[in-house]
Design a protein around this motif. Structure first.
Motif, PDB file in Angstrom:
ATOM      1  N   LEU A  30       0.758  -2.080  -4.199  1.00 40.08           N
ATOM      2  CA  LEU A  30       0.173  -0.797  -3.827  1.00 40.08           C
ATOM      3  C   LEU A  30       0.517  -0.462  -2.384  1.00 40.08           C
ATOM      4  O   LEU A  30       0.581  -1.334  -1.524  1.00 40.08           O
ATOM      5  N   THR A  31       0.708   0.814  -2.135  1.00 44.08           N
ATOM      6  CA  THR A  31       0.948   1.263  -0.769  1.00 44.08           C
ATOM      7  C   THR A  31      -0.375   1.222  -0.003  1.00 44.08           C
ATOM      8  O   THR A  31      -1.454   1.221  -0.616  1.00 44.08           O
ATOM      9  N   ASN A  50      -8.308   3.324  -3.285  1.00 42.22           N
ATOM     10  CA  ASN A  50      -9.050   2.450  -4.200  1.00 42.22           C
ATOM     11  C   ASN A  50     -10.331   1.935  -3.553  1.00 42.22           C
ATOM     12  O   ASN A  50     -11.375   1.872  -4.199  1.00 42.22           O
ATOM     13  N   GLN A  97      -2.667   3.922  -1.202  1.00 43.76           N
ATOM     14  CA  GLN A  97      -3.295   3.660  -2.497  1.00 43.76           C
ATOM     15  C   GLN A  97      -4.420   2.639  -2.358  1.00 43.76           C
ATOM     16  O   GLN A  97      -5.471   2.773  -2.990  1.00 43.76           O
ATOM     17  N   GLN A  98      -4.206   1.620  -1.521  1.00 41.00           N
ATOM     18  CA  GLN A  98      -5.250   0.624  -1.290  1.00 41.00           C
ATOM     19  C   GLN A  98      -6.485   1.267  -0.664  1.00 41.00           C
ATOM     20  O   GLN A  98      -7.620   0.982  -1.066  1.00 41.00           O
ATOM     21  N   ARG A 110       4.891  -3.220  -8.877  1.00 42.17           N
ATOM     22  CA  ARG A 110       5.087  -2.866  -7.472  1.00 42.17           C
ATOM     23  C   ARG A 110       3.779  -3.008  -6.721  1.00 42.17           C
ATOM     24  O   ARG A 110       2.731  -2.650  -7.242  1.00 42.17           O
TER      25      ARG A 110
END
Length: 67
Positions: free
Chosen positions: A33-34, A41, A37-38, A31
């Motif tokens: 990344l939302t 990171n 989440q990006q 999936r």
């Protein structure tokens, strides 16, 4: 030819071996990344690149000297 560089054969001496079947992913795709989440990171990467590396927790003494 008047160049000082010798002619170089760009082909490989041996052909490249075929890719391992283990390198090919089978099954459902990962999936994406939302955006949250990006962003997380990117923040963690930025923090890791800016902070100094931790010193080694191990002392310079050997095990026999510590006893």
């Amino acid at each position: 030819m008047s160049s000082t560089q010798p002619d170089v054969d760009r082909t490989l001496a041996y052909p490249e071996p075929p890719a391992s079947p283990l390198w090919h992913r089978r099954g459902p795709k990962a999936r994406p990344l939302t955006p949250a989440q990006q962003r997380r990171n990117r923040e963690l990467l930025d923090l890791a690149q800016r902070s100094p590396r931790p010193r080694s927790p191990r002392s310079t003494k050997t095990l026999t000297e510590a006893r």
